[in-house]
Enzyme design. Structure first.
Site, mmCIF file in Angstrom:
data_model
loop_
_atom_site.group_PDB
_atom_site.id
_atom_site.type_symbol
_atom_site.label_atom_id
_atom_site.label_comp_id
_atom_site.label_asym_id
_atom_site.label_seq_id
_atom_site.Cartn_x
_atom_site.Cartn_y
_atom_site.Cartn_z
ATOM 1 N N ASP A 137 91.025 -1.591 11.611
ATOM 2 C CA ASP A 137 92.277 -0.858 11.379
ATOM 3 C C ASP A 137 92.062 0.430 10.586
ATOM 4 O O ASP A 137 92.897 0.799 9.739
ATOM 5 C CB ASP A 137 93.300 -1.769 10.666
ATOM 6 C CG ASP A 137 93.574 -3.044 11.445
ATOM 7 O OD1 ASP A 137 93.638 -2.978 12.679
ATOM 8 O OD2 ASP A 137 93.729 -4.108 10.831
ATOM 9 N N HIS B 192 99.561 -2.026 14.606
ATOM 10 C CA HIS B 192 99.316 -2.882 13.447
ATOM 11 C C HIS B 192 100.602 -2.965 12.618
ATOM 12 O O HIS B 192 101.226 -1.936 12.354
ATOM 13 C CB HIS B 192 98.174 -2.284 12.613
ATOM 14 C CG HIS B 192 97.758 -3.175 11.491
ATOM 15 N ND1 HIS B 192 96.965 -4.291 11.693
ATOM 16 C CD2 HIS B 192 98.044 -3.140 10.169
ATOM 17 C CE1 HIS B 192 96.781 -4.897 10.534
ATOM 18 N NE2 HIS B 192 97.421 -4.235 9.600
ATOM 19 N N ASN C 120 95.720 0.878 19.106
ATOM 20 C CA ASN C 120 96.114 -0.413 18.535
ATOM 21 C C ASN C 120 97.429 -0.260 17.794
ATOM 22 O O ASN C 120 97.735 0.812 17.271
ATOM 23 C CB ASN C 120 95.032 -0.886 17.548
ATOM 24 C CG ASN C 120 95.349 -2.247 16.957
ATOM 25 O OD1 ASN C 120 95.823 -3.151 17.661
ATOM 26 N ND2 ASN C 120 95.099 -2.417 15.670
ATOM 27 N N SER D 153 101.990 0.825 12.258
ATOM 28 C CA SER D 153 101.083 1.951 12.486
ATOM 29 C C SER D 153 100.523 1.846 13.902
ATOM 30 O O SER D 153 100.175 0.750 14.355
ATOM 31 C CB SER D 153 99.906 1.914 11.510
ATOM 32 O OG SER D 153 100.358 1.909 10.175
HETATM 33 C C1 GAR Z 1 102.483 -7.473 16.599
HETATM 34 O O1 GAR Z 1 103.359 -7.505 15.503
HETATM 35 C C2 GAR Z 1 101.296 -6.576 16.290
HETATM 36 O O2 GAR Z 1 101.612 -5.519 15.427
HETATM 37 C C3 GAR Z 1 100.351 -7.542 15.637
HETATM 38 O O3 GAR Z 1 100.489 -8.725 16.357
HETATM 39 C C4 GAR Z 1 101.835 -8.826 16.813
HETATM 40 C C5 GAR Z 1 101.807 -9.225 18.276
HETATM 41 O O4 GAR Z 1 103.092 -9.544 18.724
HETATM 42 N N1 GAR Z 1 99.019 -7.052 15.677
HETATM 43 C C6 GAR Z 1 98.138 -7.289 14.713
HETATM 44 O O5 GAR Z 1 98.376 -7.942 13.732
HETATM 45 C C7 GAR Z 1 96.771 -6.649 14.948
HETATM 46 N N2 GAR Z 1 95.993 -6.696 13.775
HETATM 47 P P1 GAR Z 1 103.357 -9.716 20.292
HETATM 48 O O6 GAR Z 1 102.298 -10.693 20.809
HETATM 49 O O7 GAR Z 1 104.732 -10.307 20.379
HETATM 50 O O8 GAR Z 1 103.236 -8.375 20.927
#
Ligand code: GAR
Length: 195
Positions: free
Chosen positions: A141, A105, A103, A132
């Protein structure tokens, strides 16, 4: 060669960066699995010719989770990649792919685990911001960290600018880490086969 599946819920910029990176590798991206019917990530996958599996949670979460488990069991990827997937995976799936789910984060875990990590870390001017990459376990997480990178917070960026910096870091590192994990799985399989 090793196989992966990406799970995503939203815009899909990380999905696209991963798909582009893997297109230039021996590894296969078998499918995008998306839980949101209108998520922009679906159009990205279609453009990149990656098969899409939509799993609707509208009627029943239980049924959706069973469908997800069946889909992952039948695709049987070596690695499950969460890229902006905004649901907690059921324990049965975490067990089925133990140690093989990663994952990304948008915070420096263990700080700001859970939802709205970027907004919460931005709201605290004293906290460092960053990303991370971790292995998924049964917590939210909490799994073992594979890598962390701090984002540049200088120059009083607004939230949108900070989000861009976070995304730039994610796109630079996450596809590379996914490819490295797939390389390692492939190497391990080769060593076992030669014994
Ligand atoms: C990313 O910033 C990722 O780190 C976050 O969602 C975004 C997705 O962006 N993930 C989380 O918050 C998971 N808990 P994307 O759809 O443009 O890849």
């Amino acid at each position: 060669m090793a196989d992966c599946v990406v799970l995503a819920s939203g815009s899909g910029s990380n999905f696209e960066a991963i798909a582009t990176r893997l297109a230039d590798s021996p590894h296969r991206l078998l499918s995008l699995i998306c839980d949101q019917p209108d998520a922009p990530v679906i159009a990205r996958a279609e453009r990149l010719l990656v098969p899409v599996l939509r799993i609707s949670y509208v009627e029943s979460r239980r049924e959706a989770e069973c469908r997800l488990e069946r889909a992952l069991s039948s695709l049987a990827p070596d690695l499950v990649v969460l890229a902006g997937y905004m649901r907690i995976l059921p324990a049965a799936i975490v067990d089925l792919f133990a140690g093989r789910i990663v994952n990304i984060h948008p915070s420096l875990l263990p700080a700001f685990a859970g939802l709205h990590a970027l907004e919460r870390s931005y709201a605290d001017p004293d906290s460092a911001m960053g990303i991370s990459v971790h292995v998924v376990d049964h917590g939210v997480d909490t799994g073992p960290l594979l890598a962390q990178f701090e984002a540049d917070r200088t120059g009083e960026p607004d939230l949108v600018q900070m989000e861009e910096r976070i995304h730039t870091l994610e796109h630079r590192h996450y596809p590379r880490i996914v490819a490295e994990q797939l390389d390692a799985i492939d190497r391990y399989r080769g060593v076992r086969a030669s014994r």
